[in-house]
Write an enzyme that holds these catalytic residues in place. Structure first.
Site, PDB file in Angstrom:
ATOM      1  N   ASP A 150      31.505  -2.709  17.457  1.00  0.00           N
ATOM      2  CA  ASP A 150      32.765  -3.451  17.352  1.00  0.00           C
ATOM      3  C   ASP A 150      32.602  -4.859  17.912  1.00  0.00           C
ATOM      4  O   ASP A 150      33.516  -5.685  17.846  1.00  0.00           O
ATOM      5  CB  ASP A 150      33.930  -2.691  18.004  1.00  0.00           C
ATOM      6  CG  ASP A 150      33.714  -2.401  19.472  1.00  0.00           C
ATOM      7  OD1 ASP A 150      32.645  -2.740  20.000  1.00  0.00           O
ATOM      8  OD2 ASP A 150      34.640  -1.834  20.101  1.00  0.00           O
ATOM      9  N   SER A 151      31.384  -5.168  18.428  1.00  0.00           N
ATOM     10  CA  SER A 151      31.023  -6.553  18.763  1.00  0.00           C
ATOM     11  C   SER A 151      31.134  -7.425  17.515  1.00  0.00           C
ATOM     12  O   SER A 151      31.176  -8.656  17.611  1.00  0.00           O
ATOM     13  CB  SER A 151      29.598  -6.599  19.325  1.00  0.00           C
ATOM     14  OG  SER A 151      28.715  -5.865  18.512  1.00  0.00           O
ATOM     15  N   GLU A 163      26.263   0.609  29.715  1.00  0.00           N
ATOM     16  CA  GLU A 163      26.353  -0.853  29.646  1.00  0.00           C
ATOM     17  C   GLU A 163      26.645  -1.462  31.023  1.00  0.00           C
ATOM     18  O   GLU A 163      27.621  -1.077  31.696  1.00  0.00           O
ATOM     19  CB  GLU A 163      27.447  -1.256  28.634  1.00  0.00           C
ATOM     20  CG  GLU A 163      27.556  -2.763  28.477  1.00  0.00           C
ATOM     21  CD  GLU A 163      28.309  -3.213  27.235  1.00  0.00           C
ATOM     22  OE1 GLU A 163      28.702  -2.370  26.404  1.00  0.00           O
ATOM     23  OE2 GLU A 163      28.500  -4.436  27.104  1.00  0.00           O
TER      24      GLU A 163
END
Ligand code: KIV
Length: 264
Positions: free
Chosen positions: A44-45, A182
């Site tokens: 979704d980046s 992350e």
């Protein structure tokens, strides 16, 4: 032959590193596949590096379906993982299963990725029970940008670290086939990686993870808004592209392009 969930788990068992990169369109998906990268994440980046939004929040299911379809069509070997966009799985378990199903059935993805820990365990279980491989995502979860108040290192305190470890174990328990970690300390990522039977894929989580993922626009030097500490630029394509465009403009303006070689 596509890289499968079985290959993924095998790599963990045999201590072979897993490679993953994002891609959103034909040219990059094709190149990433040709280079032999194991997994492609239609992240979704997309919202930030392709659509130019400030966060990942605005990207829609329709956007994800459109780009995932292109990436699947453009590749032969890599396993294609589609991100579930913000608000496509949070509202209810039923919506989560339906939207995960759309990414598999309509776009051809081979797995889906969801952000979050204990809040989404029932969603992960239900999607897994629908025979859809799920990849978890812990630590810095960009869809929580508003609550987190920015993109910051997570798992710094003992309490936060404990919560992430517990979440990782619970996600595995509910059927996740891998977990993206992350922006957490390397030592925490190491502990999680050693505690799990499923692989961890790190981004800003150090070298001890079972695999690594980066956003391709970061790796190629195509995203200029900010560069997180964990990004290594393997190329500076932005500069090359800009130079090429300026040269084209100059040549057109001077009447040098098209020359004889490029005319009929
Ligand atoms: O959307 C994305 O690209 C991601 C990666 C940063 C893991 O979720």
């Amino acid at each position: 032959m596509r890289f499968t969930v079985t290959d993924l788990l095998m790599k963990k068992k045999e201590k072979q590193k897993i490679t993953m990169l994002t891609a959103y369109d034909y040219p990059f998906a094709h190149l990433v596949d040709e280079a032999g990268i194991d997994m492609i994440l239609v992240g979704d980046s997309l919202s930030m590096v392709v659509q130019g939004n400030e966060t990942t929040l605005p990207v829609t299911m329709d956007d994800m379906l459109y780009h995932t379809k292109i990436v699947v069509k453009s590749t032969k070997r890599a396993m294609v993982v589609a991100d579930m966009p913000f608000m496509s799985y949070q509202v209810s378990i039923e919506e989560a299963v339906r939207n995960a199903g759309r990414l598999i059935k309509e776009a051809g993805a081979h797995a889906v990725k969801l952000e979050g820990g204990r809040e989404i365990l029932s969603h992960v279980k239900a999607i897994t029970e629908a025979e859809i491989p799920v990849i978890g995502h812990l630590g810095l979860t960009p869809q929580a940008f508003l609550r987190m108040g920015g993109y910051r290192l997570q798992g710094k305190t003992e309490e936060q670290a404990k919560r992430i470890i517990e979440d990782a174990l619970r996600l595995q328990d509910k059927g996740a086939v891998a977990i993206v970690l992350e922006v957490i300390p390397s030592e925490l990522a190491k502990e999680i990686t050693e505690s799990l039977e499923i692989p961890t894929i790190g981004i800003g989580a150090g070298v001890h993870c079972d695999g690594q993922v980066l956003v391709i626009h970061d790796l190629l030097g195509l995203f200029e808004k900010f560069t997180p500490k964990f990004v290594k630029k393997y190329a500076n394509l932005r500069e090359d592209v800009l130079k090429a465009i300026i040269k084209y403009k100059e040549e057109v303006e001077k009447g040098e392009f098209p020359d004889k070689e490029h005319s009929f």
